[in-house]
Design a protein around this motif. Structure first.
Motif, short mmCIF file in Angstrom:
data_model
loop_
_atom_site.label_atom_id
_atom_site.label_comp_id
_atom_site.label_asym_id
_atom_site.label_seq_id
_atom_site.Cartn_x
_atom_site.Cartn_y
_atom_site.Cartn_z
N GLY A 82 -5.00 26.58 8.96
CA GLY A 82 -5.19 25.61 9.34
C GLY A 82 -3.98 24.49 8.73
O GLY A 82 -3.83 24.82 7.78
N GLY A 83 -4.78 23.03 8.62
CA GLY A 83 -4.08 22.46 8.65
C GLY A 83 -2.56 21.76 8.89
O GLY A 83 -2.35 23.01 9.35
N LEU A 120 1.35 24.41 12.66
CA LEU A 120 0.34 23.61 14.17
C LEU A 120 0.78 22.77 14.68
O LEU A 120 1.20 22.34 16.10
CB LEU A 120 -0.23 22.12 12.66
N HIS A 179 1.20 23.56 18.50
CA HIS A 179 0.49 22.12 19.42
C HIS A 179 1.84 21.81 20.78
O HIS A 179 1.75 21.33 22.07
CB HIS A 179 -0.31 20.88 18.85
N THR A 188 0.24 24.26 23.12
CA THR A 188 -0.83 24.05 23.56
C THR A 188 -0.72 22.96 24.31
O THR A 188 -1.53 22.90 25.86
CB THR A 188 -2.21 23.77 22.50
N LEU A 224 -3.98 10.21 23.82
CA LEU A 224 -4.20 11.26 24.13
C LEU A 224 -5.31 11.13 24.23
O LEU A 224 -6.31 12.16 25.75
CB LEU A 224 -4.58 12.58 23.30
N VAL A 283 -11.50 17.34 22.33
CA VAL A 283 -10.45 16.43 22.81
C VAL A 283 -11.16 15.31 21.93
O VAL A 283 -10.15 14.88 20.41
CB VAL A 283 -10.34 15.75 24.18
N ALA A 338 -11.45 16.64 18.22
CA ALA A 338 -9.18 16.40 17.77
C ALA A 338 -9.33 15.08 17.14
O ALA A 338 -8.61 14.48 16.27
CB ALA A 338 -8.38 17.00 18.34
N TYR A 349 -7.95 12.53 8.65
CA TYR A 349 -6.93 13.03 7.23
C TYR A 349 -6.57 11.59 6.52
O TYR A 349 -6.35 11.74 5.56
CB TYR A 349 -5.33 12.75 8.40
N HIS A 401 -14.25 19.81 7.71
CA HIS A 401 -13.00 19.84 8.39
C HIS A 401 -12.51 20.67 8.72
O HIS A 401 -12.82 20.77 10.29
CB HIS A 401 -11.79 18.70 7.82
N HIS A 458 -12.89 23.07 17.47
CA HIS A 458 -12.26 22.02 18.84
C HIS A 458 -11.50 23.17 19.11
O HIS A 458 -10.81 23.66 20.34
CB HIS A 458 -11.35 21.55 17.65
N ALA A 480 -11.55 24.03 23.36
CA ALA A 480 -9.58 23.43 23.91
C ALA A 480 -9.16 25.27 24.18
O ALA A 480 -8.81 25.38 25.98
CB ALA A 480 -8.68 22.94 22.71
C1 HEM Z 1 -4.89 17.91 23.39
C2 HEM Z 1 -5.22 16.73 22.69
C3 HEM Z 1 -5.04 18.30 21.06
C4 HEM Z 1 -5.73 17.16 20.08
C5 HEM Z 1 -5.38 15.30 20.00
C6 HEM Z 1 -5.86 18.30 18.82
C7 HEM Z 1 -5.77 17.90 17.57
C8 HEM Z 1 -5.47 18.85 16.22
C9 HEM Z 1 -6.09 19.07 15.13
C10 HEM Z 1 -6.41 17.25 14.38
C11 HEM Z 1 -6.68 19.58 14.76
C12 HEM Z 1 -6.71 20.57 13.48
C13 HEM Z 1 -5.62 20.74 11.69
C14 HEM Z 1 -6.44 20.47 10.88
O1 HEM Z 1 -6.32 19.93 10.20
O2 HEM Z 1 -6.40 21.70 10.71
C15 HEM Z 1 -5.77 20.98 15.85
C16 HEM Z 1 -6.09 22.35 15.49
C17 HEM Z 1 -5.86 23.49 16.37
N1 HEM Z 1 -5.81 22.63 18.21
FE1 HEM Z 1 -5.22 21.18 18.95
N2 HEM Z 1 -6.10 19.70 19.73
C18 HEM Z 1 -5.36 19.35 20.96
C19 HEM Z 1 -5.07 20.33 22.19
C20 HEM Z 1 -5.52 21.31 22.00
C21 HEM Z 1 -5.25 22.42 22.71
C22 HEM Z 1 -5.05 22.50 24.25
C23 HEM Z 1 -5.42 23.78 21.82
C24 HEM Z 1 -5.51 25.24 22.42
C25 HEM Z 1 -5.52 25.97 24.19
C26 HEM Z 1 -5.98 23.79 20.35
C27 HEM Z 1 -5.53 24.45 19.42
C28 HEM Z 1 -6.35 24.46 18.33
C29 HEM Z 1 -5.78 24.99 17.09
C30 HEM Z 1 -5.49 27.02 17.38
C31 HEM Z 1 -6.17 24.51 16.19
C32 HEM Z 1 -5.93 25.19 14.65
C33 HEM Z 1 -7.88 25.94 14.68
C34 HEM Z 1 -7.51 25.78 13.02
O3 HEM Z 1 -7.41 25.55 11.57
O4 HEM Z 1 -8.83 26.45 13.13
N3 HEM Z 1 -5.35 22.16 20.89
N4 HEM Z 1 -5.94 20.02 17.03
#
Ligand code: HEM
Length: 430
Positions: free
Chosen positions: A50-51, A56, A60, A63, A126, A163, A166, A173, A181, A188, A192
């Motif tokens: 993460g992070g 990431l 994304h 994704t 978004l 979302v 997210a 941050y 976090h 999330h 998602a």
């Molecule tokens: C639609 C808008 C989306 C936004 C704004 C968004 C934003 C984010 C943010 C801010 C994080 C956290 C990062 C962190 O600080 O660790 C994150 C993590 C993640 N997102 Fe998204 N995301 C979106 C859509 C998606 C979708 C559709 C998927 C999967 C199909 C996805 C999969 C993930 C994964 C796998 C992580 C890592 C989680 C972890 O650290 O355990 N995201 N996303």
């Protein structure tokens, strides 16, 4: 009537052709970048925890750029046809597309350079894209019932919550208001990946797979069983993550495995009774997607119980995103793109255009082998933390993605040529 999709009326429920072209065209380009990006994050990927950062950003690109663009484009196009509703207006689709792509570009750039302002700036477009999309899909679902309705309805609720989480993460941050976090990021990702993408794929499979195989749609009872198992799995997994109770998270992943087995059995029964003899490469991708899903859920169960090494979190992410979801979506796109192009010819009232005539099989072979080799190498390289293997997989996957872009361009060129030639034919006196 074999297919649940009424093709006769479909012509009148089609979106203007540039809408699917925008969503799917973006997905085709992002697909190449999402594979290539893995080569640049090969060293960090296995121990990703993460992070923000390049990992990431790469994830994304997939994704948002590939998975959401394809799911949005396919559902905005297929659900009006399947549910007998009028298609969303062109203006709404254009706003959804523009805000999604703007937000995605800002978020990916923000992740790549760990830029707090860029990441926070991505949240608004978004949220707007997703709110409009959810509103449109909810409108299409009005008046319907049955398993498809509930899979899609639950999927859009999960997307909405994912979302919002997210957006909170992006704001966190700079504001630092979230108590945990990492926990919010994990919730999330589950909502998602499994909640939205997973349920949407399971729902749309009920219409698309019988359509591709030319077969009877599945009976309702097994679909309800898969739905009940999937919802229970999601609820248990989220509760387990939220309460930090690993056995509950593992139980959620196990129930998810049972839901996946039920889904695969139902779909295999549909395909077994097909009228179409030839199985194109999309069915190999479909099979690969099922294998990846089952492996991902087994790995998630074992990882939650602490039975796997530290690379297992990244391995589950790769199996879910590049394995399950990307395999099935590229398989679906292989059939939808030529199908929509032939509908476009029907709408233009020119000589009918057979979807098979639009496809260059060589391009699809390049994609198939590149994808499978890339997936195998990236998954293995992640599991055993060997960056060279991940780089080799990223190269193979990129070649496959270029093959896919070649396929999509061929469909576009052949359709244009057909429309031009036959429009001229219509004009010239016989
Ligand atoms: C639609 C808008 C989306 C936004 C704004 C968004 C934003 C984010 C943010 C801010 C994080 C956290 C990062 C962190 O600080 O660790 C994150 C993590 C993640 N997102 Fe998204 N995301 C979106 C859509 C998606 C979708 C559709 C998927 C999967 C199909 C996805 C999969 C993930 C994964 C796998 C992580 C890592 C989680 C972890 O650290 O355990 N995201 N996303």
């Amino acid at each position: 009537m074999l297919s649940p999709v009424s093709l006769g009326g479909a012509k009148h429920r089609l979106l203007p052709e540039r809408i699917p072209a925008l969503f799917f065209g973006t997905a085709v380009i992002a697909h190449v970048i999402a594979w290539a990006a893995l080569a640049f994050v090969a060293a960090e990927l296995p121990y990703f925890a993460g992070g923000p950062g390049p990992v990431l950003a790469a994830l994304h690109t997939l994704t948002l750029g590939v998975l959401l663009c394809t799911a949005f484009g396919a559902s905005l196009q297929m659900l009006p046809v399947a549910l007998g509703q009028s298609a969303p207006t062109e203006a709404v689709c254009l706003v959804i597309f523009a805000t999604l792509v703007t937000g995605a570009a800002l978020l990916i750039a923000g992740f790549a350079v760990a830029g707090v302002t860029l990441m926070a700036g991505a949240a608004l477009p978004l949220v707007v894209a997703v709110a409009l999309y959810v509103h449109e899909i909810a409108r299409l679902l009005r008046g319907s019932a049955g398993p498809l309705h509930w899979f899609v309805r639950t999927a859009i609720i999960a997307l909405g919550v994912a979302v919002l989480l997210a957006a909170a993460l992006a704001a966190n941050y700079s504001l630092g208001f979230l108590p945990d976090h990492g926990l919010f990021a994990a919730l999330h990702a589950t909502l998602a990946g499994f909640g939205f993408m997973g349920l949407m794929v399971l729902g749309l499979s009920q219409i698309l797979i019988p359509m591709f195989a030319i077969a009877e749609p599945p009976e309702e009872p097994p679909l309800w069983r898969a739905y009940a198992l999937a919802i229970a799995a999601l609820a248990l997994a989220l509760t387990g993550q939220g309460a930090d109770l690993a056995p509950l998270t593992a139980a959620g992943a196990t129930l998810g495995f049972l839901a996946a087995v039920q889904h695969v059995q139902t779909m295999r029964a549909v395909v077994a009774k097909r009228l179409r003899r030839r199985m194109g490469p999309e069915f190999i991708l479909l099979g690969a997607s099922w294998v990846a899903l089952l492996l991902a859920l087994l790995a998630a169960t074992a990882a939650a119980l602490g039975l796997l090494p530290a690379t297992s979190a990244a391995l589950v992410i790769i199996l879910v995103l590049y394995g399950w979801l990307l395999s099935i979506l590229t398989g679906v796109l292989q059939r939808i793109l030529p199908f929509l192009a032939s509908m476009q010819a029907a709408r233009a009232q020119v000589r009918p255009l057979a979807p098979t005539k639009l496809v260059d099989e060589r391009a699809l072979q390049v994609h198939l082998y590149g994808h499978l080799a890339g997936l195998g190498a990236v998954a293995a390289g992640t599991a055993v933390a060997v960056p060279e293997l991940i780089i080799a997989g990223a190269v193979a996957g990129t070649v496959g993605a270029l093959g896919f872009a070649w396929f999509a361009l061929t469909v576009l060129q052949r359709t244009r040529r057909h429309l031009k030639t036959h429009a001229l034919e219509r004009l010239s006196p016989s």
